[in-house]
Write a protein that holds these residues in place. Structure first.
Motif, PDB file in Angstrom:
ATOM      1  N   ASN A   1      -0.111   2.440  -6.599  1.00 50.09           N
ATOM      2  CA  ASN A   1      -1.485   2.940  -6.709  1.00 50.09           C
ATOM      3  C   ASN A   1      -1.572   4.439  -6.959  1.00 50.09           C
ATOM      4  O   ASN A   1      -2.637   5.034  -6.856  1.00 50.09           O
TER       5      ASN A   1
ATOM      6  N   GLY B   1       0.844  -1.185   0.000  1.00 45.01           N
ATOM      7  CA  GLY B   1       0.000   0.000   0.000  1.00 45.01           C
ATOM      8  C   GLY B   1       0.876   1.229   0.000  1.00 45.01           C
ATOM      9  O   GLY B   1       2.102   1.131  -0.037  1.00 45.01           O
TER      10      GLY B   1
ATOM     11  N   TYR C   1      -4.303  -3.355  -7.445  1.00 43.81           N
ATOM     12  CA  TYR C   1      -4.161  -4.588  -6.658  1.00 43.81           C
ATOM     13  C   TYR C   1      -2.960  -5.385  -7.153  1.00 43.81           C
ATOM     14  O   TYR C   1      -2.147  -5.878  -6.356  1.00 43.81           O
TER      15      TYR C   1
ATOM     16  N   TRP D   1      -7.482   1.866  -4.748  1.00 46.80           N
ATOM     17  CA  TRP D   1      -7.809   0.442  -4.730  1.00 46.80           C
ATOM     18  C   TRP D   1      -8.611   0.069  -5.968  1.00 46.80           C
ATOM     19  O   TRP D   1      -9.836   0.039  -5.957  1.00 46.80           O
TER      20      TRP D   1
END
Length: 308
Positions: A96, A71, A291, A286
């Protein structure tokens, strides 16, 4: 090297560990209490957001050489203590950043054009054209607070909208590029039409956006919070929505998340009742693509560390 994985991750990370003969124990459903019993056997830990990796947990990991987070950011890990123990910290911010940039621009465009409000009204049999007249993004000044991975991705994605992008970063200098111009905070408050946050939650940034912070902005702004919810003092944002200093606000993150805890906050009902506020459930970073990318980026960093 033996790694304990305590959260759900994309299988690409497992495949890459297998390919490089790195041992791991994949336990995506494990509880903290169970992880505490096991962590002493492992040199590595991989987590997303399942629990806080605090001093107590770190002390139980006597063999720990690294902690990897699939993350962006390390706010559920006691960075200072882990670093003091010689533990390397790896995050996957690059994985991300594009998702966050796209999501926050989507929220901004929806706010500026009353898309959610208009959709809801039509579904309920109301046709209000003049009341839903929107604002154009072109020609406006977007100010980014923080110019790391997420800030840079946001600036790059804004480059086709005909906007001026300013960026302020307390911990960097000389970072102007083709997508954003480095400025002081004084210039941010003078010129911003849109204010978007791209900074981590730290002791310094917790509650940073309060009444005093917002008081200094010269023009009415659109307010975007896609960083960490604890950065903003929600009552201060509500006050500035009332006085018109904030035209509309979008939150992907809030100081308190998930129900029922969120609904018990004093400010929640007021925030949720406003049609110039847009909320999403901490999903900006997300996506189906992120992912994969989060795990792939983290695999790169683990392999680079192991192969030193």
């Amino acid at each position: 090297m033996n790694i304990l994985i305590v959260d759900d991750i994309h299988h690409i990370l497992l495949e890459r560990l297998d390919k490089n003969n790195i041992s791991y124990n994949y336990q995506p459903d494990i509880k903290r209490e169970e992880a505490e019993q096991l962590i002493g056997e492992y040199e590595g830990l991989i987590i997303r957001s399942k629990f806080q990796v605090d001093q107590k947990f770190i002390d139980l990991g006597a063999k720990l050489q690294f902690i990897g987070r699939s993350g962006a950011g390390m706010d559920n890990i006691d960075e200072i203590y882990a670093t003091s123990k010689g533990i390397d910290l790896l995050s996957a911010n690059e994985g991300n950043r594009d998702a966050v940039g796209e999501h926050m621009i989507g929220m901004l465009l929806s706010l500026m054009n009353n898309l959610n409000r208009g959709d809801n009204e039509i579904r309920n049999g109301t046709w209000k054209r003049e009341e839903n007249r929107g604002y154009e993004l072109m020609g406006r000044t977007v100010a980014l607070i923080g110019y790391g991975n997420n800030g840079q991705a946001m600036a790059k994605k804004l480059s086709g909208f005909g906007v001026t992008v300013l960026a302020y970063d307390k911990y960097k200098t000389g970072f102007s590029d083709e997508y954003a111009t480095e400025v002081s905070m004084e210039e941010v408050v003078k010129w911003a039409d849109v204010l978007s946050f791209h900074i981590p939650l730290t002791r310094e940034t917790k509650g940073m956006v309060d009444e005093e912070y917002l008081f200094h902005f010269r023009k009415p702004i659109f307010f975007l919070m896609g960083a960490r919810g604890g950065i903003a003092h929600i009552p201060a944002v509500l006050k500035n929505l009332d006085n018109g200093k904030i035209i509309g606000a979008a939150f992907d993150v809030l100081p308190v998340e998930k129900f029922p805890a969120l609904s018990q906050e004093d400010w929640y009902a007021d925030l949720a009742s406003r049609d110039n506020v847009l909320l999403s459930p901490h999903v900006a970073g997300w996506t189906f693509e992120s992912y994969y990318k989060l795990s792939d980026v983290l695999a790169d960093k683990i392999l680079a560390l192991v192969q030193k």
